[in-house]
Design a protein around this motif. Structure first.
Motif, PDB file in Angstrom:
ATOM      1  N   SER A 272    -111.258  14.796  32.270  1.00 17.72           N
ATOM      2  CA  SER A 272    -112.165  15.919  32.970  1.00 17.72           C
ATOM      3  C   SER A 272    -111.196  17.030  33.105  1.00 17.72           C
ATOM      4  O   SER A 272    -110.053  16.605  33.932  1.00 17.72           O
ATOM      5  N   PHE A 273    -111.260  18.110  32.898  1.00 20.24           N
ATOM      6  CA  PHE A 273    -110.401  19.234  33.157  1.00 20.24           C
ATOM      7  C   PHE A 273    -111.226  20.711  33.218  1.00 20.24           C
ATOM      8  O   PHE A 273    -112.290  20.740  33.081  1.00 20.24           O
ATOM      9  N   ASP A 274    -110.334  21.504  33.870  1.00 20.25           N
ATOM     10  CA  ASP A 274    -110.946  22.946  34.052  1.00 20.25           C
ATOM     11  C   ASP A 274    -109.743  23.919  33.894  1.00 20.25           C
ATOM     12  O   ASP A 274    -108.660  24.186  34.889  1.00 20.25           O
ATOM     13  N   ASN A 275    -109.552  24.557  32.804  1.00 22.74           N
ATOM     14  CA  ASN A 275    -108.466  25.443  32.668  1.00 22.74           C
ATOM     15  C   ASN A 275    -108.460  26.638  33.419  1.00 22.74           C
ATOM     16  O   ASN A 275    -107.500  27.254  33.709  1.00 22.74           O
ATOM     17  N   GLN A 276    -109.601  27.046  34.003  1.00 22.33           N
ATOM     18  CA  GLN A 276    -109.702  28.227  34.708  1.00 22.33           C
ATOM     19  C   GLN A 276    -109.013  27.778  36.334  1.00 22.33           C
ATOM     20  O   GLN A 276    -108.669  29.064  36.949  1.00 22.33           O
ATOM     21  N   ALA A 277    -109.144  26.882  36.405  1.00 21.03           N
ATOM     22  CA  ALA A 277    -108.458  26.155  37.883  1.00 21.03           C
ATOM     23  C   ALA A 277    -107.000  26.392  37.851  1.00 21.03           C
ATOM     24  O   ALA A 277    -106.355  26.047  39.047  1.00 21.03           O
ATOM     25  N   ALA A 284    -104.270  21.473  35.210  1.00 25.19           N
ATOM     26  CA  ALA A 284    -105.757  21.849  34.365  1.00 25.19           C
ATOM     27  C   ALA A 284    -106.611  20.515  34.833  1.00 25.19           C
ATOM     28  O   ALA A 284    -107.845  20.772  34.334  1.00 25.19           O
ATOM     29  N   LEU A 286    -108.802  17.711  36.338  1.00 19.39           N
ATOM     30  CA  LEU A 286    -109.574  17.548  37.523  1.00 19.39           C
ATOM     31  C   LEU A 286    -109.347  16.307  38.313  1.00 19.39           C
ATOM     32  O   LEU A 286    -109.036  15.193  37.623  1.00 19.39           O
ATOM     33  N   ARG A 309    -102.661  23.166  30.614  1.00 19.95           N
ATOM     34  CA  ARG A 309    -103.858  23.500  29.843  1.00 19.95           C
ATOM     35  C   ARG A 309    -104.158  22.370  28.990  1.00 19.95           C
ATOM     36  O   ARG A 309    -103.336  21.623  28.517  1.00 19.95           O
TER      37      ARG A 309
END
Length: 477
Positions: A272-277, A284, A286, A309
């Motif tokens: 699980s990841f979120d590059n925007q965070a 990156a 989660l 990233r």
């Protein structure tokens, strides 16, 4: 048809009576002159007055000398002297043999043999009937009968006495070994003694082999480092180059902690990841997942990188960008361990084998001086000497001779000090390097790319390196 005789006198009066109960006498059989074993008699048919002339026997075929056509004989001798004899034709064939390669696949059905971007296994069957189309074959992996949806025949070709089949491999739910079963379900030609166009009972030609589905080990496919990234969305561009088309460095990072290394890992579940965070320094990944990147030396320092990233994280493969966040690293080679935990609520982790990463001083650059428009390149034998520059490395003729060693892809070479720069280039040394003959190099399309490296003679630690290409003149063969 059994023919009834009594001595030398043929029974002639009226319709022939039914044969006596076969268990009352002796039934024997031969095939090709060899005794066969009569294992059973279908009494229901032998006692049925409407079909008394048909008797079904179960006969075990003896071992015969070779494949071919044989004459079989069944004989019944009654205690009263009556004899019933019937002959028939019988074909014997060599057993089907099956060789399989590869004989295993991952749970996703991936094999080492890929045709048109689809994983297949190739089966070679000898002593097999000619196959006209894929529909002539029945293929099953264990209990899964192939119908062309997830598995089936991809390509088939016949040769004298056999057939070669490419089979699409299905996915599996767990690690296991199953039987790959291949059967002929087409129409065979009539035997040599038969009538063309007439269907004759045939034993089904089939073969089986073990096929294994396994869980593959996590594997790092490649790592590439850029000191300056090509864009804000990906450190490497679509051609796997850095900013301004600069070539990335394999398995290297900068001692000043700048730049990013891109890592591709196969055979791991998605995270699980979120590059925007992420802001370029924070992770990156989660909280419900975890990816740890560790660089360590035995008895030395240990450093940790951050996944800043995630380019993608799919069913079995992920692509990460890792940053050291500007921390200073002691130069040297470090063993790199990546630990992936897709779900932090589970204890299941995935670790590819450790791999080396070399931290180098990127402020020191080795550059070939292009005086003949050829750059860092030369012939594989008798290459002329050329000049190179080494930045941020003050040298003298004495220190260059005593402290440095030069290599082309591990092949020792020599270099002579020329001068140190002045003004803005006062920290840049110029040397003349004499390339060795590249007799042991591996050439592709006439080229062999190697690393031109300058290192410290005392401990072998690398100072700087660049790519050098040997070229080989075409030869008449």
């Amino acid at each position: 048809m059994l023919t009834r005789t009594r001595g030398t006198e043929q029974e002639r009066r009226g319709p022939p009576p039914p044969p006596p109960h076969l268990s009352e006498g002796l039934v024997t059989a031969t095939m090709g002159g060899s005794a066969a074993t009569v294992q059973g008699i279908d009494e229901a048919q032998s006692l049925d007055t409407s079909t008394y002339s048909r008797t079904v026997l179960t006969v075990r075929v003896p071992q015969l000398g070779a494949a071919g056509s044989y004459t079989g004989v069944v004989r019944f001798e009654h205690p009263d002297g009556s004899t019933f004899v019937s002959s028939f034709n019988f074909d014997c064939y060599d057993a089907v043999s099956l060789s399989l390669a590869p004989s295993r696949a991952t749970l996703e059905g991936k094999t080492e043999l890929v045709v048109a971007q689809r994983s297949v296994t190739e089966a070679v069957l000898a002593n097999f009937p000619p196959v006209a189309t894929a529909s002539d074959l029945s293929v099953a992996f264990g209990t899964e009968q192939c119908d062309g949806t997830t598995c089936g025949v991809n390509q088939v070709s016949s040769f004298l006495g056999g057939v070669r089949v490419q089979i699409l491999v299905p996915p599996a739910s767990s690690a296991q070994t199953v039987k790959l079963d291949i059967r002929f379900q087409g129409s065979e030609a009539a035997p040599s003694w038969g009538t063309p166009g007439v269907a004759y009972p045939r034993t089904t030609k089939s073969a089986q082999a073990d096929f294994t589905f396994y869980v593959p080990s996590p594997e790092v496919l490649w790592t590439l480092f850029c000191l300056d990234c090509a864009s804000d969305t990906s450190c490497l561009d679509s051609s796997l180059l850095c900013l301004d088309g600069a070539s990335p460095a394999a398995s290297r990072m900068a001692v000043n902690g700048l730049g990013r290394i891109t890592v591709v890992i196969d055979n791991v579940p998605p995270v699980s990841f979120d590059n925007q965070a992420a802001d370029g320094r924070t992770s990156a990944i989660l909280p419900q997942s975890n990816v740890a990147v560790e660089f360590s030396q035995t008895g030395g320092q240990t450093y940790y990188g951050t996944v800043v990233r995630v380019l993608y994280s799919e069913a079995t493969q992920s692509k990460f960008e890792v940053s050291m966040g500007g921390q200073a690293i002691v130069p040297g080679t470090y063993q790199t361990l990546i630990t992936i935990q897709p779900d932090t609520q589970s204890s299941q982790v995935y670790q590819p084998s450790v791999f080396p990463t070399k931290f180098v001083d990127t402020d020191i650059a080795l550059t070939c001086v292009d005086q003949s428009s050829s750059g860092c390149r030369g012939p594989d034998t008798g290459a002329p000497a050329f000049d190179v520059t080494v930045t941020n490395t003050p040298l003298t003729a004495e220190s260059a001779a005593e402290l440095l060693k030069w290599e082309f892809g591990g092949i020792p070479a020599s270099a002579a000090f020329v001068s140190m720069g002045t003004g803005t280039t006062e920290q840049t040394a110029t040397l003349t390097v004499s390339p060795p003959n590249c007799d042991t190099c591996s050439f592709t399309e006439g080229k062999a790319s190697v690393a031109l490296t300058v290192s410290y003679l005392a401990d072998g630690s690398e100072i700087a390196s660049t790519d050098f290409t040997f070229h080989r003149a075409p030869a008449v063969v």
